[in-house]
Design a protein around this motif. Sequence first.
Motif, short mmCIF file in Angstrom:
data_model
loop_
_atom_site.label_atom_id
_atom_site.label_comp_id
_atom_site.label_asym_id
_atom_site.label_seq_id
_atom_site.Cartn_x
_atom_site.Cartn_y
_atom_site.Cartn_z
N UNK A 95 2.32 49.54 0.28
CA UNK A 95 2.17 48.17 0.77
C UNK A 95 2.75 47.94 2.08
N UNK A 96 1.66 47.42 3.11
CA UNK A 96 2.24 46.84 4.15
C UNK A 96 2.92 47.82 5.19
N UNK A 97 2.78 49.13 4.85
CA UNK A 97 3.76 50.25 5.47
C UNK A 97 2.47 50.63 6.72
N UNK A 98 2.99 51.39 7.71
CA UNK A 98 2.11 51.90 8.81
C UNK A 98 1.20 52.81 8.20
N UNK A 99 -0.31 52.65 8.63
CA UNK A 99 -1.43 53.45 7.91
C UNK A 99 -1.69 53.10 6.69
N UNK A 100 -1.34 51.95 5.99
CA UNK A 100 -1.68 51.80 4.49
C UNK A 100 -3.06 51.37 4.39
N UNK A 101 -3.69 51.35 3.20
CA UNK A 101 -5.07 50.83 3.02
C UNK A 101 -4.58 49.35 2.48
N UNK A 102 -3.35 48.98 2.28
CA UNK A 102 -2.82 47.79 1.55
C UNK A 102 -2.12 46.92 2.38
N UNK A 103 -2.67 46.31 3.11
CA UNK A 103 -2.07 45.31 4.12
C UNK A 103 -1.36 43.96 3.36
N UNK A 104 -0.32 43.51 3.68
CA UNK A 104 0.04 42.15 2.75
C UNK A 104 -1.22 41.34 2.61
N UNK A 105 -1.89 41.06 3.52
CA UNK A 105 -3.14 40.21 3.49
C UNK A 105 -4.42 40.95 2.99
N UNK A 106 -5.34 40.56 2.30
CA UNK A 106 -6.31 41.35 2.07
C UNK A 106 -7.39 41.62 3.15
N UNK A 107 -7.79 42.87 3.31
CA UNK A 107 -8.69 43.16 4.33
C UNK A 107 -10.00 44.11 3.95
N UNK A 108 -11.21 43.41 4.11
CA UNK A 108 -12.29 44.29 3.45
C UNK A 108 -12.64 45.45 4.02
N UNK A 109 -11.98 45.97 5.30
CA UNK A 109 -12.21 47.03 6.03
C UNK A 109 -11.30 48.24 5.57
N UNK A 110 -10.35 47.72 4.71
CA UNK A 110 -9.41 48.90 4.39
C UNK A 110 -9.52 49.23 2.87
N UNK A 111 -9.64 48.15 1.97
CA UNK A 111 -9.29 48.50 0.46
C UNK A 111 -10.48 48.25 -0.28
N UNK A 112 -10.86 49.58 -1.01
CA UNK A 112 -11.89 49.48 -1.87
C UNK A 112 -11.88 48.37 -2.93
N UNK A 113 -12.92 47.51 -2.97
CA UNK A 113 -12.92 46.14 -4.10
C UNK A 113 -12.55 44.89 -3.21
N UNK A 114 -12.09 45.05 -2.15
CA UNK A 114 -11.80 43.61 -1.38
C UNK A 114 -13.04 43.23 -0.82
N UNK A 115 -13.64 41.90 -0.87
CA UNK A 115 -15.03 41.72 -0.44
C UNK A 115 -14.78 40.87 0.76
N UNK A 116 -13.65 40.41 1.12
CA UNK A 116 -13.55 39.48 2.66
C UNK A 116 -12.01 39.50 3.06
N UNK A 117 -11.98 39.80 4.49
CA UNK A 117 -10.69 39.61 5.00
C UNK A 117 -10.25 38.28 5.08
N UNK A 118 -9.16 37.85 4.72
CA UNK A 118 -8.30 36.62 4.65
C UNK A 118 -7.08 36.68 5.14
#
Length: 279
Positions: A95-118
Amino acid sequence: MITAEKERELRRFAADIRIECMKQFRAIGIGHVGGVMSICDLMACLYGEAMRVDPKDPHWEQRDRFIMSKGHAGPAMYAALALKGYFDPKELVTLNQPGTNLPSHTDRNRTPGVDMTTGSLGQGFSSGLGIALGCRMKKLQNDVYILLGDGECQEGQVWECAMFAPAKRLTNVIAFIDNNKLQLDGSVEDVSGVHDFGGKFREFGWQVIDVSDGNEVSQIMEAIHQAKEDREHPSMIILNTKKGKGCFFAEDVFNHNIPVAKEQAEQALAELTAYKDSL
Ligand SMILES: Cc1ncc(C[n+]2csc(CCOP(=O)(O)OP(=O)(O)O)c2C)c(N)n1
Protein backbone atom coordinates in the motif's frame (compact mmCIF):
# COMPACT_ATOMS: atom_id res chain seq x y z
CA MET A 1 -33.88 -10.82 4.13
CA ILE A 2 -30.63 -12.74 4.05
CA THR A 3 -30.28 -16.12 5.72
CA ALA A 4 -28.56 -16.43 9.10
CA GLU A 5 -25.81 -18.36 7.31
CA LYS A 6 -25.24 -15.58 4.78
CA GLU A 7 -25.28 -12.98 7.56
CA ARG A 8 -22.54 -14.83 9.40
CA GLU A 9 -20.55 -15.21 6.20
CA LEU A 10 -20.76 -11.46 5.50
CA ARG A 11 -19.84 -10.58 9.08
CA ARG A 12 -16.78 -12.77 8.84
CA PHE A 13 -15.90 -11.29 5.46
CA ALA A 14 -16.15 -7.78 6.97
CA ALA A 15 -13.89 -8.88 9.82
CA ASP A 16 -11.36 -10.26 7.32
CA ILE A 17 -11.48 -6.97 5.39
CA ARG A 18 -10.72 -5.04 8.61
CA ILE A 19 -7.86 -7.41 9.41
CA GLU A 20 -6.35 -6.95 5.94
CA CYS A 21 -6.75 -3.18 6.22
CA MET A 22 -4.89 -3.16 9.52
CA LYS A 23 -2.06 -5.21 7.99
CA GLN A 24 -1.80 -2.61 5.22
CA PHE A 25 -1.56 0.19 7.80
CA ARG A 26 0.94 -1.79 9.88
CA ALA A 27 3.18 -2.16 6.84
CA ILE A 28 3.36 1.55 6.04
CA GLY A 29 2.81 2.97 9.54
CA ILE A 30 0.12 5.44 8.59
CA GLY A 31 -3.35 5.43 7.09
CA HIS A 32 -6.88 6.75 6.74
CA VAL A 33 -7.93 4.36 9.47
CA GLY A 34 -11.21 5.98 10.54
CA GLY A 35 -12.70 6.46 7.08
CA VAL A 36 -11.61 2.98 6.02
CA MET A 37 -12.88 1.05 9.04
CA SER A 38 -16.31 2.70 8.89
CA ILE A 39 -17.11 1.16 5.48
CA CYS A 40 -15.76 -2.41 5.75
CA ASP A 41 -19.24 -3.83 6.34
CA LEU A 42 -20.48 -2.18 3.16
CA MET A 43 -17.53 -3.59 1.22
CA ALA A 44 -18.38 -7.06 2.53
CA CYS A 45 -22.00 -6.71 1.41
CA LEU A 46 -21.11 -5.39 -2.04
CA TYR A 47 -18.33 -7.83 -2.91
CA GLY A 48 -19.67 -10.72 -0.83
CA GLU A 49 -23.23 -10.67 -2.10
CA ALA A 50 -24.77 -7.69 -3.88
CA MET A 51 -22.57 -6.99 -6.88
CA ARG A 52 -22.53 -9.00 -10.09
CA VAL A 53 -18.81 -9.10 -10.85
CA ASP A 54 -16.23 -11.62 -12.02
CA PRO A 55 -12.82 -11.31 -10.31
CA LYS A 56 -11.26 -13.32 -13.15
CA ASP A 57 -12.61 -10.85 -15.72
CA PRO A 58 -12.46 -7.37 -14.11
CA HIS A 59 -13.42 -5.68 -17.40
CA TRP A 60 -16.49 -7.86 -18.09
CA GLU A 61 -18.82 -5.38 -19.76
CA GLN A 62 -22.02 -6.51 -17.99
CA ARG A 63 -20.49 -6.16 -14.52
CA ASP A 64 -21.87 -3.91 -11.82
CA ARG A 65 -19.57 -0.95 -11.16
CA PHE A 66 -18.41 0.41 -7.83
CA ILE A 67 -17.00 3.93 -7.50
CA MET A 68 -15.21 4.82 -4.27
CA SER A 69 -15.92 8.54 -4.41
CA LYS A 70 -14.33 8.98 -0.95
CA GLY A 71 -11.15 7.76 -2.59
CA HIS A 72 -9.05 7.88 0.58
CA ALA A 73 -10.83 4.69 1.69
CA GLY A 74 -9.00 2.70 -1.02
CA PRO A 75 -7.52 0.15 1.43
CA ALA A 76 -10.99 -1.18 2.30
CA MET A 77 -11.72 -1.76 -1.37
CA TYR A 78 -8.29 -3.34 -1.95
CA ALA A 79 -8.82 -5.77 0.92
CA ALA A 80 -12.21 -6.82 -0.48
CA LEU A 81 -10.84 -7.16 -4.02
CA ALA A 82 -7.82 -9.20 -2.93
CA LEU A 83 -9.92 -11.51 -0.74
CA LYS A 84 -12.27 -12.08 -3.69
CA GLY A 85 -9.38 -13.05 -5.96
CA TYR A 86 -8.82 -9.97 -8.13
CA PHE A 87 -5.14 -10.05 -7.19
CA ASP A 88 -2.80 -11.75 -4.75
CA PRO A 89 -3.51 -10.66 -1.12
CA LYS A 90 0.29 -10.60 -0.63
CA GLU A 91 0.27 -7.35 -2.65
CA LEU A 92 -1.74 -5.60 0.07
CA VAL A 93 1.32 -4.74 2.15
CA THR A 94 2.68 -2.64 -0.74
CA LEU A 95 0.00 0.00 0.00
CA ASN A 96 1.24 3.42 -1.09
CA GLN A 97 4.86 2.28 -1.48
CA PRO A 98 6.83 3.33 -4.58
CA GLY A 99 5.80 1.25 -7.59
CA THR A 100 2.70 -0.19 -5.92
CA ASN A 101 -0.54 -1.05 -7.69
CA LEU A 102 -2.35 0.11 -4.54
CA PRO A 103 -2.05 3.86 -4.06
CA SER A 104 -3.80 5.20 -0.96
CA HIS A 105 -6.54 6.64 -3.21
CA THR A 106 -8.20 4.37 -5.79
CA ASP A 107 -6.75 4.45 -9.31
CA ARG A 108 -8.38 2.63 -12.24
CA ASN A 109 -5.10 2.49 -14.14
CA ARG A 110 -3.35 0.59 -11.37
CA THR A 111 -5.66 -1.84 -9.62
CA PRO A 112 -7.71 -4.66 -11.13
CA GLY A 113 -11.36 -4.16 -10.11
CA VAL A 114 -11.15 -0.39 -9.62
CA ASP A 115 -13.54 1.27 -12.05
CA MET A 116 -12.68 4.94 -11.49
CA THR A 117 -9.80 7.03 -10.23
CA THR A 118 -10.88 9.13 -7.26
CA GLY A 119 -9.51 11.23 -4.42
CA SER A 120 -10.69 14.70 -5.31
CA LEU A 121 -13.90 14.64 -3.29
CA GLY A 122 -17.13 15.07 -5.24
CA GLN A 123 -15.71 14.01 -8.57
CA GLY A 124 -16.34 10.29 -8.12
CA PHE A 125 -20.06 10.98 -7.85
CA SER A 126 -20.06 12.79 -11.22
CA SER A 127 -17.94 10.08 -12.83
CA GLY A 128 -20.24 7.41 -11.44
CA LEU A 129 -23.31 9.08 -12.88
CA GLY A 130 -21.55 9.42 -16.24
CA ILE A 131 -20.74 5.71 -16.13
CA ALA A 132 -24.37 4.92 -15.23
CA LEU A 133 -25.61 7.01 -18.17
CA GLY A 134 -23.13 5.28 -20.48
CA CYS A 135 -24.20 1.83 -19.29
CA ARG A 136 -27.82 2.69 -19.87
CA MET A 137 -27.10 4.01 -23.37
CA LYS A 138 -25.42 0.67 -24.07
CA LYS A 139 -28.53 -1.05 -22.71
CA LEU A 140 -26.54 -2.93 -20.09
CA GLN A 141 -28.63 -4.45 -17.29
CA ASN A 142 -26.14 -3.57 -14.54
CA ASP A 143 -26.11 -1.30 -11.50
CA VAL A 144 -23.61 1.39 -10.56
CA TYR A 145 -22.79 1.67 -6.86
CA ILE A 146 -21.19 4.89 -5.58
CA LEU A 147 -19.92 5.63 -2.06
CA LEU A 148 -19.69 9.19 -0.73
CA GLY A 149 -18.43 10.51 2.58
CA ASP A 150 -20.68 12.77 4.64
CA GLY A 151 -17.98 15.46 4.72
CA GLU A 152 -17.61 14.99 0.96
CA CYS A 153 -21.21 16.17 0.63
CA GLN A 154 -19.98 19.71 1.33
CA GLU A 155 -18.72 19.75 -2.27
CA GLY A 156 -21.08 21.74 -4.53
CA GLN A 157 -20.58 19.13 -7.22
CA VAL A 158 -22.44 16.59 -5.06
CA TRP A 159 -25.58 18.70 -5.30
CA GLU A 160 -25.27 18.99 -9.08
CA CYS A 161 -25.26 15.19 -9.06
CA ALA A 162 -28.26 15.18 -6.74
CA MET A 163 -30.16 17.05 -9.47
CA PHE A 164 -28.72 15.21 -12.44
CA ALA A 165 -29.46 11.58 -11.55
CA PRO A 166 -33.24 11.91 -11.13
CA ALA A 167 -33.43 14.29 -14.11
CA LYS A 168 -31.83 11.64 -16.34
CA ARG A 169 -33.76 8.84 -14.62
CA LEU A 170 -30.59 7.01 -13.68
CA THR A 171 -32.46 4.22 -11.98
CA ASN A 172 -29.38 1.99 -12.23
CA VAL A 173 -27.62 4.10 -9.56
CA ILE A 174 -27.40 2.90 -5.96
CA ALA A 175 -25.41 5.46 -3.96
CA PHE A 176 -24.42 5.47 -0.30
CA ILE A 177 -23.39 8.15 2.18
CA ASP A 178 -21.00 6.97 4.88
CA ASN A 179 -22.70 9.08 7.52
CA ASN A 180 -20.11 8.72 10.28
CA LYS A 181 -20.63 12.38 11.32
CA LEU A 182 -16.90 13.14 11.29
CA GLN A 183 -14.55 14.49 8.64
CA LEU A 184 -10.89 15.51 8.42
CA ASP A 185 -10.89 18.37 10.88
CA GLY A 186 -13.90 17.99 13.10
CA SER A 187 -17.56 17.01 13.01
CA VAL A 188 -19.46 17.45 9.76
CA GLU A 189 -22.08 19.44 11.65
CA ASP A 190 -19.50 21.89 13.03
CA VAL A 191 -17.64 22.32 9.75
CA SER A 192 -20.63 23.01 7.52
CA GLY A 193 -23.91 22.33 9.28
CA VAL A 194 -24.98 19.99 6.49
CA HIS A 195 -27.64 17.66 7.87
CA ASP A 196 -30.80 15.77 6.90
CA PHE A 197 -29.22 14.17 3.86
CA GLY A 198 -32.34 12.04 3.48
CA GLY A 199 -34.71 14.99 3.25
CA LYS A 200 -32.45 16.77 0.77
CA PHE A 201 -31.97 13.83 -1.61
CA ARG A 202 -35.66 12.90 -1.40
CA GLU A 203 -36.54 16.44 -2.40
CA PHE A 204 -34.31 16.12 -5.46
CA GLY A 205 -36.21 12.98 -6.51
CA TRP A 206 -34.17 10.10 -5.12
CA GLN A 207 -35.51 7.07 -3.29
CA VAL A 208 -33.87 7.49 0.14
CA ILE A 209 -33.28 4.56 2.46
CA ASP A 210 -32.03 5.22 5.97
CA VAL A 211 -29.97 2.49 7.62
CA SER A 212 -29.90 3.03 11.37
CA ASP A 213 -26.79 0.88 11.86
CA GLY A 214 -24.63 1.14 8.76
CA ASN A 215 -22.11 -1.29 10.25
CA GLU A 216 -24.72 -4.06 10.40
CA VAL A 217 -24.61 -6.30 7.32
CA SER A 218 -28.23 -7.49 7.52
CA GLN A 219 -29.48 -3.89 7.53
CA ILE A 220 -27.20 -2.95 4.64
CA MET A 221 -28.38 -5.92 2.56
CA GLU A 222 -32.01 -5.11 3.32
CA ALA A 223 -31.46 -1.56 2.04
CA ILE A 224 -29.75 -2.76 -1.13
CA HIS A 225 -32.64 -5.13 -1.86
CA GLN A 226 -35.08 -2.27 -1.41
CA ALA A 227 -32.99 -0.10 -3.73
CA LYS A 228 -32.94 -2.78 -6.41
CA GLU A 229 -36.72 -3.15 -6.25
CA ASP A 230 -37.30 0.52 -7.13
CA ARG A 231 -36.64 1.01 -10.85
CA GLU A 232 -38.32 4.42 -10.96
CA HIS A 233 -35.68 6.43 -9.08
CA PRO A 234 -31.97 6.43 -8.32
CA SER A 235 -31.45 5.29 -4.74
CA MET A 236 -29.49 6.96 -1.95
CA ILE A 237 -28.77 4.75 1.06
CA ILE A 238 -27.72 6.63 4.18
CA LEU A 239 -25.49 4.46 6.33
CA ASN A 240 -25.24 5.67 9.92
CA THR A 241 -21.81 4.34 10.69
CA LYS A 242 -19.11 4.71 13.31
CA LYS A 243 -15.84 6.22 12.10
CA GLY A 244 -13.00 3.81 12.91
CA LYS A 245 -15.43 0.95 13.66
CA GLY A 246 -13.68 -2.02 15.25
CA CYS A 247 -10.30 -0.32 15.73
CA PHE A 248 -9.69 0.71 19.35
CA PHE A 249 -7.46 3.68 18.57
CA ALA A 250 -9.56 5.12 15.74
CA GLU A 251 -13.19 4.77 16.85
CA ASP A 252 -14.97 8.14 16.78
CA VAL A 253 -11.69 10.00 16.15
CA PHE A 254 -12.05 12.57 13.40
CA ASN A 255 -8.37 12.74 12.38
CA HIS A 256 -7.82 11.76 8.81
CA ASN A 257 -4.49 10.18 7.94
CA ILE A 258 -3.12 8.95 11.26
CA PRO A 259 0.17 7.37 12.31
CA VAL A 260 -0.15 3.69 13.16
CA ALA A 261 2.54 2.36 15.52
CA LYS A 262 3.49 -1.31 15.19
CA GLU A 263 2.27 -2.05 18.76
CA GLN A 264 -1.09 -0.37 18.08
CA ALA A 265 -1.51 -2.36 14.90
CA GLU A 266 -0.63 -5.62 16.69
CA GLN A 267 -3.17 -4.96 19.43
CA ALA A 268 -5.84 -4.00 16.89
CA LEU A 269 -5.10 -7.15 14.88
CA ALA A 270 -5.38 -9.32 17.99
CA GLU A 271 -8.74 -7.74 18.83
CA LEU A 272 -10.08 -7.98 15.29
CA THR A 273 -9.01 -11.61 15.02
CA ALA A 274 -10.61 -12.48 18.38
CA TYR A 275 -13.80 -10.80 17.21
CA LYS A 276 -13.80 -12.77 13.97
CA ASP A 277 -13.25 -16.02 15.85
CA SER A 278 -16.24 -15.22 18.06
CA LEU A 279 -18.58 -15.03 15.06
C1 LIG B 1 -11.89 18.38 -3.39
C2 LIG B 1 -11.18 17.94 -2.13
N1 LIG B 1 -11.07 18.77 -1.09
C3 LIG B 1 -10.43 18.38 0.04
C4 LIG B 1 -9.88 17.14 0.11
C5 LIG B 1 -9.12 16.73 1.37
N2 LIG B 1 -9.88 15.76 2.13
C6 LIG B 1 -9.64 14.45 2.04
S1 LIG B 1 -10.66 13.54 2.98
C7 LIG B 1 -11.42 14.89 3.59
C8 LIG B 1 -12.54 14.75 4.59
C9 LIG B 1 -13.60 13.86 4.09
O1 LIG B 1 -14.53 13.64 5.07
P1 LIG B 1 -15.62 12.54 4.88
O2 LIG B 1 -16.18 12.63 3.51
O3 LIG B 1 -16.58 12.64 5.99
O4 LIG B 1 -14.82 11.19 4.92
P2 LIG B 1 -14.33 10.33 6.19
O5 LIG B 1 -13.25 11.11 6.84
O6 LIG B 1 -15.47 10.12 7.08
O7 LIG B 1 -13.83 9.07 5.56
C10 LIG B 1 -10.90 16.04 3.03
C11 LIG B 1 -11.35 17.41 3.34
C12 LIG B 1 -10.00 16.29 -1.01
N3 LIG B 1 -9.51 15.05 -1.01
N4 LIG B 1 -10.68 16.70 -2.11
